[in-house]
Design a protein around this motif. Structure first.
Motif, PDB file in Angstrom:
ATOM      1  N   GLN A  70       6.147 -11.532   4.283  1.00  0.00           N
ATOM      2  CA  GLN A  70       4.766 -11.123   4.520  1.00  0.00           C
ATOM      3  C   GLN A  70       4.587 -10.314   5.791  1.00  0.00           C
ATOM      4  O   GLN A  70       3.481  -9.910   6.117  1.00  0.00           O
ATOM      5  CB  GLN A  70       3.858 -12.357   4.559  1.00  0.00           C
ATOM      6  CG  GLN A  70       3.765 -13.050   3.225  1.00  0.00           C
ATOM      7  CD  GLN A  70       2.968 -14.343   3.303  1.00  0.00           C
ATOM      8  OE1 GLN A  70       2.549 -14.765   4.363  1.00  0.00           O
ATOM      9  NE2 GLN A  70       2.773 -14.976   2.159  1.00  0.00           N
ATOM     10  N   THR A  71       5.659 -10.062   6.513  1.00  0.00           N
ATOM     11  CA  THR A  71       5.560  -9.275   7.740  1.00  0.00           C
ATOM     12  C   THR A  71       5.954  -7.831   7.461  1.00  0.00           C
ATOM     13  O   THR A  71       6.532  -7.516   6.426  1.00  0.00           O
ATOM     14  CB  THR A  71       6.458  -9.858   8.847  1.00  0.00           C
ATOM     15  OG1 THR A  71       7.814  -9.825   8.408  1.00  0.00           O
ATOM     16  CG2 THR A  71       6.053 -11.273   9.199  1.00  0.00           C
ATOM     17  N   ASP A  72       5.653  -6.988   8.417  1.00  0.00           N
ATOM     18  CA  ASP A  72       5.937  -5.563   8.254  1.00  0.00           C
ATOM     19  C   ASP A  72       7.375  -5.197   8.600  1.00  0.00           C
ATOM     20  O   ASP A  72       7.768  -4.056   8.447  1.00  0.00           O
ATOM     21  CB  ASP A  72       4.984  -4.735   9.121  1.00  0.00           C
ATOM     22  CG  ASP A  72       3.551  -4.833   8.632  1.00  0.00           C
ATOM     23  OD1 ASP A  72       3.345  -5.022   7.417  1.00  0.00           O
ATOM     24  OD2 ASP A  72       2.637  -4.732   9.466  1.00  0.00           O
ATOM     25  N   GLY A  73       8.120  -6.129   9.094  1.00  0.00           N
ATOM     26  CA  GLY A  73       9.497  -5.817   9.472  1.00  0.00           C
ATOM     27  C   GLY A  73      10.209  -7.054   9.961  1.00  0.00           C
ATOM     28  O   GLY A  73       9.699  -8.169   9.858  1.00  0.00           O
ATOM     29  N   PRO A  74      11.395  -6.856  10.509  1.00  0.00           N
ATOM     30  CA  PRO A  74      12.181  -7.989  11.015  1.00  0.00           C
ATOM     31  C   PRO A  74      11.449  -8.731  12.129  1.00  0.00           C
ATOM     32  O   PRO A  74      10.597  -8.163  12.817  1.00  0.00           O
ATOM     33  CB  PRO A  74      13.451  -7.323  11.556  1.00  0.00           C
ATOM     34  CG  PRO A  74      13.505  -5.985  10.906  1.00  0.00           C
ATOM     35  CD  PRO A  74      12.084  -5.577  10.659  1.00  0.00           C
ATOM     36  N   LEU A  75      11.798 -10.003  12.278  1.00  0.00           N
ATOM     37  CA  LEU A  75      11.193 -10.841  13.318  1.00  0.00           C
ATOM     38  C   LEU A  75      12.274 -11.510  14.147  1.00  0.00           C
ATOM     39  O   LEU A  75      13.355 -11.837  13.634  1.00  0.00           O
ATOM     40  CB  LEU A  75      10.339 -11.948  12.686  1.00  0.00           C
ATOM     41  CG  LEU A  75       9.061 -11.549  11.983  1.00  0.00           C
ATOM     42  CD1 LEU A  75       8.449 -12.769  11.298  1.00  0.00           C
ATOM     43  CD2 LEU A  75       8.068 -10.951  12.960  1.00  0.00           C
ATOM     44  N   ALA A  76      11.967 -11.774  15.396  1.00  0.00           N
ATOM     45  CA  ALA A  76      12.842 -12.584  16.240  1.00  0.00           C
ATOM     46  C   ALA A  76      12.720 -14.039  15.802  1.00  0.00           C
ATOM     47  O   ALA A  76      11.674 -14.469  15.301  1.00  0.00           O
ATOM     48  CB  ALA A  76      12.441 -12.432  17.704  1.00  0.00           C
ATOM     49  N   ILE A  77      13.788 -14.793  15.991  1.00  0.00           N
ATOM     50  CA  ILE A  77      13.769 -16.203  15.585  1.00  0.00           C
ATOM     51  C   ILE A  77      12.636 -16.955  16.294  1.00  0.00           C
ATOM     52  O   ILE A  77      11.965 -17.793  15.687  1.00  0.00           O
ATOM     53  CB  ILE A  77      15.145 -16.868  15.821  1.00  0.00           C
ATOM     54  CG1 ILE A  77      16.164 -16.279  14.844  1.00  0.00           C
ATOM     55  CG2 ILE A  77      15.052 -18.386  15.665  1.00  0.00           C
ATOM     56  CD1 ILE A  77      17.582 -16.789  15.000  1.00  0.00           C
ATOM     57  N   GLY A  78      12.372 -16.636  17.544  1.00  0.00           N
ATOM     58  CA  GLY A  78      11.267 -17.278  18.265  1.00  0.00           C
ATOM     59  C   GLY A  78       9.918 -17.006  17.620  1.00  0.00           C
ATOM     60  O   GLY A  78       9.060 -17.888  17.570  1.00  0.00           O
ATOM     61  N   ASP A  79       9.741 -15.795  17.131  1.00  0.00           N
ATOM     62  CA  ASP A  79       8.485 -15.461  16.445  1.00  0.00           C
ATOM     63  C   ASP A  79       8.371 -16.208  15.120  1.00  0.00           C
ATOM     64  O   ASP A  79       7.288 -16.670  14.751  1.00  0.00           O
ATOM     65  CB  ASP A  79       8.385 -13.953  16.205  1.00  0.00           C
ATOM     66  CG  ASP A  79       8.255 -13.169  17.497  1.00  0.00           C
ATOM     67  OD1 ASP A  79       7.748 -13.737  18.488  1.00  0.00           O
ATOM     68  OD2 ASP A  79       8.675 -11.997  17.513  1.00  0.00           O
ATOM     69  N   ILE A  80       9.483 -16.321  14.407  1.00  0.00           N
ATOM     70  CA  ILE A  80       9.491 -17.086  13.159  1.00  0.00           C
ATOM     71  C   ILE A  80       9.101 -18.535  13.449  1.00  0.00           C
ATOM     72  O   ILE A  80       8.282 -19.120  12.741  1.00  0.00           O
ATOM     73  CB  ILE A  80      10.874 -17.020  12.470  1.00  0.00           C
ATOM     74  CG1 ILE A  80      11.154 -15.596  11.996  1.00  0.00           C
ATOM     75  CG2 ILE A  80      10.954 -18.016  11.310  1.00  0.00           C
ATOM     76  CD1 ILE A  80      12.591 -15.373  11.531  1.00  0.00           C
ATOM     77  N   ALA A  81       9.675 -19.093  14.502  1.00  0.00           N
ATOM     78  CA  ALA A  81       9.381 -20.481  14.871  1.00  0.00           C
ATOM     79  C   ALA A  81       7.886 -20.686  15.077  1.00  0.00           C
ATOM     80  O   ALA A  81       7.310 -21.659  14.572  1.00  0.00           O
ATOM     81  CB  ALA A  81      10.157 -20.852  16.138  1.00  0.00           C
ATOM     82  N   LYS A  82       7.246 -19.758  15.786  1.00  0.00           N
ATOM     83  CA  LYS A  82       5.802 -19.873  16.022  1.00  0.00           C
ATOM     84  C   LYS A  82       5.019 -19.779  14.715  1.00  0.00           C
ATOM     85  O   LYS A  82       4.081 -20.543  14.487  1.00  0.00           O
ATOM     86  CB  LYS A  82       5.334 -18.779  16.983  1.00  0.00           C
ATOM     87  CG  LYS A  82       5.791 -18.965  18.397  1.00  0.00           C
ATOM     88  CD  LYS A  82       5.371 -17.790  19.257  1.00  0.00           C
ATOM     89  CE  LYS A  82       6.070 -17.846  20.604  1.00  0.00           C
ATOM     90  NZ  LYS A  82       5.907 -16.600  21.361  1.00  0.00           N
ATOM     91  N   LEU A  83       5.400 -18.834  13.865  1.00  0.00           N
ATOM     92  CA  LEU A  83       4.649 -18.605  12.636  1.00  0.00           C
ATOM     93  C   LEU A  83       4.766 -19.751  11.631  1.00  0.00           C
ATOM     94  O   LEU A  83       3.847 -19.981  10.847  1.00  0.00           O
ATOM     95  CB  LEU A  83       5.096 -17.295  11.982  1.00  0.00           C
ATOM     96  CG  LEU A  83       4.689 -16.028  12.737  1.00  0.00           C
ATOM     97  CD1 LEU A  83       5.413 -14.817  12.171  1.00  0.00           C
ATOM     98  CD2 LEU A  83       3.178 -15.838  12.679  1.00  0.00           C
TER      99      LEU A  83
END
Length: 154
Positions: free
Chosen positions: A51-64
């Motif tokens: 659902q995101t526009d591109g790759p994510l950092a693992i820390g961002d994934i954790a928050k989401l």
């Protein structure tokens, strides 16, 4: 609040509708997840990336997905082993790991979303055109809300 309260009635109706959609669409998806040995948390990680526009950092994934960075990292490890995501180093900071869906991950997420869409389409096929128009009009105020509106607690 009484049962005649319009918000309570609207909530009950939307909850029942969404429940039907999810029950109809999720059964196929859960079988795929079980066959691939995906946990619910790993599936959430996969769908968050989809659902995101591109790759994510693992820390961002954790928050989401409301996980610790360590738990999100373990989810990513399993998804990498299954060939659903790929992990690379960030160009600016090699300590940061960037995660993106593979073609196989995109295909799985798309199939899951398509199952949900098909479920809703089958339900709408049972309505006449006037009912569909009234439903669109009724949903318009909800669809106009922004993410900020949804979390604003007046």
């Amino acid at each position: 609040m009484t049962s005649s309260d319009p918000r309570t009635a609207a909530f009950a109706d939307l909850e029942a509708f969404l429940g039907r959609v999810f029950i109809n669409a999720e059964s196929e998806a859960y079988e795929v997840f079980l066959a691939m040995d995906l946990s619910f948390s790993q599936a959430r990680t996969l769908f968050t990336l989809a659902q995101t526009d591109g790759p994510l950092a693992i820390g961002d994934i954790a928050k989401l997905v409301s996980l610790s960075v360590a738990a999100a990292g373990r989810n990513v490890d399993q998804l990498v082993k299954l060939g659903l995501v790929e992990r690379t180093e960030c160009d600016q900071d090699r300590r940061v790991k960037i995660v993106a869906l593979t073609d196989k991950g995109v295909e799985l997420a798309r199939a899951h979303l398509d199952a949900k869409r098909d479920s809703v389409r089958h339900m709408l096929d049972r309505l006449d055109l006037d009912q569909c128009e009234r439903l669109s009009e009724a949903l318009a105020p909800l669809l106009a809300l922004t993410k900020e509106d949804l979390y604003d607690q007046h």
